[in-house]
Design an enzyme around this catalytic site. Structure first.
Site, short mmCIF file in Angstrom:
data_model
loop_
_atom_site.label_atom_id
_atom_site.label_comp_id
_atom_site.label_asym_id
_atom_site.label_seq_id
_atom_site.Cartn_x
_atom_site.Cartn_y
_atom_site.Cartn_z
N CYS A 2 -8.17 -27.28 -13.57
CA CYS A 2 -9.04 -26.30 -12.90
C CYS A 2 -9.09 -25.02 -13.73
O CYS A 2 -8.07 -24.35 -13.93
CB CYS A 2 -8.51 -26.00 -11.50
SG CYS A 2 -9.46 -24.71 -10.63
N VAL A 3 -10.28 -24.67 -14.20
CA VAL A 3 -10.42 -23.47 -15.04
C VAL A 3 -10.28 -22.19 -14.21
O VAL A 3 -9.93 -21.14 -14.75
CB VAL A 3 -11.78 -23.47 -15.77
CG1 VAL A 3 -11.85 -24.61 -16.77
CG2 VAL A 3 -12.95 -23.54 -14.78
#
Length: 274
Positions: free
Chosen positions: A117-118
């Site tokens: 997850c950025v």
């Protein structure tokens, strides 16, 4: 800490957007509808604070919870028929359990890895998937609640300012608007637009990841059902034994029924894999 520039920019966006939106809603929009100290004013403040607490809390827990293979002592099964489910990670140079995949950004294998997850700057896996899901859920609740108030604020309470063709142009080209005129009116409009975009984006995320969770899969396994135990058990596998209470606080302890390592026994005993 975020490992890449993309992660850092996305995390910075979260750290900027969440408090900015909260301040805007509570200090600008809310006083326009309810008198300070009134029942609805206090109730909305409490609900807003509750949502902010859960958004920030679940974000922090998601980041701090180590779900990599580095935090545990891996013990592959002795039985040959069970060890075949384990595979060698060339980069980590170690036998890794089923459902573990290597992350290039984190530079390690992640237990029951779902995705990187950025917006949290970390991988979502066995131990922190609960916090990631709750992070999304509370953002959706918060942005939807804000959207209801904001729509009334912009298109009804201040329609003489915002309800025109110029507003449509500003929403289509927000950066050009700020270059032409940097004003509070345009800042408020940008917050509203980001609110809508975040609501749609997180809604899509919840649909995608929620459907995977309910069928017992991670992103890599969404085409299979070999870990499906029924929606309730699948939910408990992610949320823990107190799954019906974790919606209220990230600090609530909810023990997971699986260690995230020995899935080979599960595969052998599952009725779907006999």
């Amino acid at each position: 800490m975020p490992k890449t520039l993309t992660d850092a920019c996305c995390v910075l966006f979260i750290f900027t957007f969440i408090p900015l939106t909260f301040i805007f809603e509570m200090c600008v929009v809310l006083p326009a509808f309810h008198e300070a100290g009134s029942f609805m004013f206090v109730l909305t403040w409490l609900l807003g604070t509750f949502l902010l607490f859960n958004i920030v809390g679940n974000f922090i827990f998601c980041v701090l919870e180590d779900t990599s293979i580095k935090s545990i002592m891996l013990t592959p099964p002795i039985e040959v028929d069970l060890r075949r489910y384990w595979r060698l990670c060339i980069k980590c140079e170690i036998l890794t359990p089923p459902r573990s995949w290597h992350c290039e950004s984190c530079n390690t294998c992640i237990l029951k890895r779902d995705h990187h997850c950025v917006f949290t700057g970390c991988c979502v896996g066995h131990r922190n998937q609960r916090y990631f899901l709750m992070f999304i859920v509370h953002i959706i609740l918060g942005t939807f609640y804000a959207l209801c108030y904001n729509s009334a604020y912009f298109w009804w309470l201040h329609k003489e300012t915002y309800l025109d063709l110029g507003t449509a142009v500003k929403m289509i080209c927000p950066l050009m608007t700020f270059l032409a005129e940097f004003s509070w009116t345009n800042i408020y409009l940008a917050i509203y637009e980001i609110n809508v975009i975040v609501l749609i984006y997180t809604g899509v995320l919840l649909f995608f990841h929620g459907s995977n969770i309910l069928k017992g899969a991670v992103s890599y396994e969404r085409q299979t059902a070999k870990y499906d135990m029924g929606w309730r058990e699948n939910l408990i596998m992610v949320m823990g034994n107190r799954w019906h209470l974790v919606w209220f606080s990230p600090f609530l302890d909810s023990k997971l029924p699986h260690d995230g390592v020995h899935w080979e026994k599960f595969l052998q005993t599952s009725t779907k894999n006999r």
